[in-house]
Design a protein around this motif. Structure first.
Motif, PDB file in Angstrom:
ATOM      1  N   VAL A 137       0.828  -1.220   0.000  1.00 48.86           N
ATOM      2  CA  VAL A 137       0.000   0.000   0.000  1.00 48.86           C
ATOM      3  C   VAL A 137       0.853   1.256   0.000  1.00 48.86           C
ATOM      4  CG1 VAL A 137      -2.230  -0.510   1.070  1.00 48.86           C
ATOM      5  CG2 VAL A 137      -0.216  -0.283   2.510  1.00 48.86           C
ATOM      6  N   GLU A 138       0.308   2.324  -0.561  1.00 51.74           N
ATOM      7  CA  GLU A 138       0.977   3.634  -0.548  1.00 51.74           C
ATOM      8  C   GLU A 138       0.888   4.295   0.818  1.00 51.74           C
ATOM      9  OE1 GLU A 138       2.686   4.560  -3.003  1.00 51.74           O
ATOM     10  OE2 GLU A 138       1.860   3.534  -4.767  1.00 51.74           O
ATOM     11  N   LYS A 139      -0.170   3.999   1.554  1.00 46.76           N
ATOM     12  CA  LYS A 139      -0.386   4.690   2.828  1.00 46.76           C
ATOM     13  C   LYS A 139      -0.418   3.733   4.016  1.00 46.76           C
ATOM     14  CE  LYS A 139      -1.465   8.853   1.261  1.00 46.76           C
ATOM     15  NZ  LYS A 139      -2.239   9.702   0.479  1.00 46.76           N
ATOM     16  N   PRO A 140       0.715   3.087   4.266  1.00 37.86           N
ATOM     17  CA  PRO A 140       0.740   2.196   5.425  1.00 37.86           C
ATOM     18  C   PRO A 140       0.724   3.033   6.702  1.00 37.86           C
ATOM     19  CG  PRO A 140       2.951   2.426   4.543  1.00 37.86           C
ATOM     20  CD  PRO A 140       2.036   3.218   3.649  1.00 37.86           C
ATOM     21  N   GLY A 141       0.494   2.391   7.819  1.00 39.26           N
ATOM     22  CA  GLY A 141       0.559   3.121   9.079  1.00 39.26           C
ATOM     23  C   GLY A 141      -0.356   2.540  10.126  1.00 39.26           C
ATOM     24  N   THR A 142      -0.334   3.185  11.281  1.00 39.68           N
ATOM     25  CA  THR A 142      -1.239   2.795  12.353  1.00 39.68           C
ATOM     26  C   THR A 142      -2.331   3.839  12.420  1.00 39.68           C
ATOM     27  OG1 THR A 142       0.564   1.761  13.561  1.00 39.68           O
ATOM     28  CG2 THR A 142      -1.423   2.277  14.813  1.00 39.68           C
ATOM     29  N   TYR A 143      -3.547   3.417  12.191  1.00 41.55           N
ATOM     30  CA  TYR A 143      -4.683   4.325  12.146  1.00 41.55           C
ATOM     31  C   TYR A 143      -5.557   4.095  13.362  1.00 41.55           C
ATOM     32  CZ  TYR A 143      -3.607   4.938   7.145  1.00 41.55           C
ATOM     33  OH  TYR A 143      -2.998   5.206   5.947  1.00 41.55           O
ATOM     34  N   THR A 144      -5.981   5.171  14.001  1.00 37.51           N
ATOM     35  CA  THR A 144      -6.957   4.982  15.075  1.00 37.51           C
ATOM     36  C   THR A 144      -8.309   4.683  14.439  1.00 37.51           C
ATOM     37  OG1 THR A 144      -7.691   7.282  15.166  1.00 37.51           O
ATOM     38  CG2 THR A 144      -5.764   6.680  16.522  1.00 37.51           C
ATOM     39  N   LEU A 145      -9.175   4.072  15.208  1.00 36.14           N
ATOM     40  CA  LEU A 145     -10.500   3.754  14.681  1.00 36.14           C
ATOM     41  C   LEU A 145     -11.217   5.032  14.219  1.00 36.14           C
ATOM     42  CD1 LEU A 145     -12.551   1.491  14.169  1.00 36.14           C
ATOM     43  CD2 LEU A 145     -13.488   1.924  16.451  1.00 36.14           C
ATOM     44  N   GLU A 146     -11.001   6.089  14.960  1.00 35.16           N
ATOM     45  CA  GLU A 146     -11.648   7.353  14.607  1.00 35.16           C
ATOM     46  C   GLU A 146     -11.150   7.861  13.256  1.00 35.16           C
ATOM     47  OE1 GLU A 146     -11.587   9.898  17.997  1.00 35.16           O
ATOM     48  OE2 GLU A 146     -13.254  11.119  17.244  1.00 35.16           O
ATOM     49  N   ASP A 147      -9.841   7.796  13.058  1.00 33.77           N
ATOM     50  CA  ASP A 147      -9.237   8.143  11.759  1.00 33.77           C
ATOM     51  C   ASP A 147      -9.848   7.344  10.633  1.00 33.77           C
ATOM     52  OD1 ASP A 147      -7.277   9.863  12.434  1.00 33.77           O
ATOM     53  OD2 ASP A 147      -5.618   8.415  12.256  1.00 33.77           O
ATOM     54  N   ILE A 148      -9.964   6.051  10.883  1.00 30.07           N
ATOM     55  CA  ILE A 148     -10.453   5.157   9.831  1.00 30.07           C
ATOM     56  C   ILE A 148     -11.873   5.500   9.439  1.00 30.07           C
ATOM     57  CG2 ILE A 148     -11.169   2.759   9.416  1.00 30.07           C
ATOM     58  CD1 ILE A 148      -8.701   1.839  10.818  1.00 30.07           C
ATOM     59  N   LEU A 149     -12.697   5.776  10.440  1.00 29.46           N
ATOM     60  CA  LEU A 149     -14.124   5.956  10.145  1.00 29.46           C
ATOM     61  C   LEU A 149     -14.485   7.373   9.722  1.00 29.46           C
ATOM     62  CD1 LEU A 149     -15.734   3.841  13.025  1.00 29.46           C
ATOM     63  CD2 LEU A 149     -15.374   3.173  10.646  1.00 29.46           C
ATOM     64  N   LYS A 150     -13.653   8.348  10.109  1.00 28.82           N
ATOM     65  CA  LYS A 150     -13.999   9.757   9.924  1.00 28.82           C
ATOM     66  C   LYS A 150     -14.576  10.116   8.551  1.00 28.82           C
ATOM     67  CE  LYS A 150     -11.632  12.548  12.511  1.00 28.82           C
ATOM     68  NZ  LYS A 150     -10.273  12.986  12.877  1.00 28.82           N
ATOM     69  N   PRO A 151     -13.926   9.743   7.459  1.00 32.75           N
ATOM     70  CA  PRO A 151     -14.436  10.212   6.167  1.00 32.75           C
ATOM     71  C   PRO A 151     -15.710   9.506   5.694  1.00 32.75           C
ATOM     72  CG  PRO A 151     -12.239   9.219   5.953  1.00 32.75           C
ATOM     73  CD  PRO A 151     -12.715   8.939   7.323  1.00 32.75           C
ATOM     74  N   HIS A 152     -16.208   8.541   6.439  1.00 26.88           N
ATOM     75  CA  HIS A 152     -17.270   7.701   5.889  1.00 26.88           C
ATOM     76  C   HIS A 152     -18.603   7.849   6.607  1.00 26.88           C
ATOM     77  CE1 HIS A 152     -14.136   5.689   3.596  1.00 26.88           C
ATOM     78  NE2 HIS A 152     -13.448   5.592   4.724  1.00 26.88           N
ATOM     79  N   ASP A 153     -19.670   7.850   5.813  1.00 26.84           N
ATOM     80  CA  ASP A 153     -21.010   7.748   6.395  1.00 26.84           C
ATOM     81  C   ASP A 153     -21.357   6.268   6.514  1.00 26.84           C
ATOM     82  OD1 ASP A 153     -21.412  10.491   6.513  1.00 26.84           O
ATOM     83  OD2 ASP A 153     -22.002  10.548   4.395  1.00 26.84           O
ATOM     84  N   LEU A 154     -22.156   5.953   7.493  1.00 29.19           N
ATOM     85  CA  LEU A 154     -22.504   4.549   7.725  1.00 29.19           C
ATOM     86  C   LEU A 154     -23.919   4.251   7.251  1.00 29.19           C
ATOM     87  CD1 LEU A 154     -21.020   4.154  11.329  1.00 29.19           C
ATOM     88  CD2 LEU A 154     -19.887   3.819   9.110  1.00 29.19           C
ATOM     89  N   GLU A 155     -24.131   3.005   6.889  1.00 27.37           N
ATOM     90  CA  GLU A 155     -25.461   2.587   6.450  1.00 27.37           C
ATOM     91  C   GLU A 155     -25.813   1.233   7.037  1.00 27.37           C
ATOM     92  OE1 GLU A 155     -24.798   2.596   2.216  1.00 27.37           O
ATOM     93  OE2 GLU A 155     -24.390   0.436   2.183  1.00 27.37           O
TER      94      GLU A 155
END
Ligand SMILES: Nc1nc2c(c(=O)[nH]1)N[C@H]1C(S)=C(S)[C@@H](COP(=O)(O)O)O[C@H]1N2
Ligand SMILES: [Mo]
Length: 348
Positions: A137-155
């Protein structure tokens, strides 16, 4: 999945469905899109006092049921899950009541009995939570759950879940498509597969301390990239309109509705993009019984039992509720093309 005979620790659905009021909706996916809440017939299990409660509750949407607990989820996640929208991923099948979905589980890190996860996972620490993203991947790293979910709306998506052990449920999940999650990490052209790992924490997970364990931890699952980005493949953070119960894989779990349940890995802490096929837990522990693909297939039996039928939960000893298993768990139209030309009895 282990060789288990029915024993006392198996939850009788008749015992748990009577404890809580639940609603039972039927929704229909119309070919052109919109769903209709078709008020209608209740499929009911259990006895007549259940029936009264269920009728009273039948028009309450899952997402506003106040009786469903949030466990240890942080405020921001509770709010995010509550703000989910409906989707067009629906089924005609009646929902499996919440007490069964959250009370009859496979999560071997918390024991082998169906009731063990609900009992032993309830204090699992899921906040803070982070996920390591690595490999091609181009963007490896340790992501917090908040980081991961932030840009997304849930359904909300209502999917059938078919366990390789020949029982099944219908679950209203809350989450978002795995494709949307993975895109953000920018997999490279070398990423042919994606591998997921469950939390490894023997202090919190008694099953990982057991010397008798027949499977290796951490639990690992994987998908081919085209399977991972199929529109059906889902990353769930909630069910029944609330954050995931720990026993269902809080705070983050995969849902792959056309595959046997063991592919839907729980409590994910690592996502790795690979060029070669992942060495997954069940393939390692019993390659002649559990394959990497694990597509639901009524025509390919497990070496020790038939896969032609399934027990749709909740059921009772008196009402076994046996139904026919469908090819790709009923999602043939959406996914059959992924396997064209493959011999599914060889690639089980
Ligand atoms: N980490 C982990 N994930 C897991 C399992 C497990 O034991 N450990 N069991 C799998 C199996 S066999 C099934 S059928 C589903 C059950 O999901 P549910 O308990 O939410 O219904 O979770 C899957 N994910
Ligand atoms: Mo399963």
């Amino acid at each position: 999945m282990l060789i288990r005979t029915k024993n006392r620790s198996d939850v009788r659905s008749s015992e748990i469905t009577s404890e809580t009021v639940y609603q039972d909706r039927r929704r229909f996916l119309k070919k052109g899109g919109q769903f209709a809440l078709a008020g209608l017939g209740l499929t009911l299990v259990g006895c007549s006092d259940d029936l009264t409660q269920t009728i009273a509750a039948k028009n309450t949407p899952a997402s506003t049921d106040v009786n469903i607990p949030q466990f240890n989820a942080p405020q921001w996640l509770q709010q995010k899950v509550a703000a989910h929208t409906k989707s067009q991923f629906l089924t005609e099948d009646a929902l499996t009541p919440y007490p069964t979905v959250a009370g009859y589980n496979n999560f071997y890190e918390f024991g082998y009995g169906k009731q063990d996860p609900a009992e032993h996972a309830k204090d699992l620490i899921t906040d803070p939570w982070s996920v390591i993203v690595e490999g091609a991947v181009e963007k490896p790293g340790t992501y917090t759950l908040e980081d991961i979910l932030k840009p997304h709306d849930l359904e909300e998506r209502i999917y059938r879940l078919r366990c390789v052990e020949a029982w099944s449920m219908v679950v209203p999940w809350v989450g978002y498509s795995l494709a949307n999650m993975l895109k953000r990490f920018q997999p490279t052209s070398k990423a042919k597969y994606v591998e997921f790992h469950t939390l490894y924490d023997p202090e919190q997970m008694p099953g990982q301390r057991s010397r008798l364990s027949s499977i290796e931890y951490p639990y690992v699952e994987g998908l081919r990239i085209d399977e991972a980005i199929n529109p059906l493949t889902f990353m769930a953070v909630g069910l029944y309109g609330k954050t995931l119960p720990p026993q269902n894989g809080a705070p983050l779990r995969l849902v792959v509705p056309w595959k046997y349940g063991f592919k839907s890995i729980k409590s994910i802490v690592r996502i790795r993009f690979t060029e070669t096929i992942p060495r997954t837990t069940w393939v390692k522990s019993g390659p002649s019984e559990y394959g990497f693909f694990a597509n639901v297939n009524p025509n390919v039996d497990h070496p020790r039992w038939s896969q032609a039928m399934e027990r749709r939960l909740p059921d009772t000893l008196w009402e076994p509720n046996r139904i026919e298993t469908r090819m790709f768990n009923g999602y043939e139209e959406e996914v059959a093309h992924l396997y064209s030309g493959m011999d599914l009895s060889k690639y089980y």
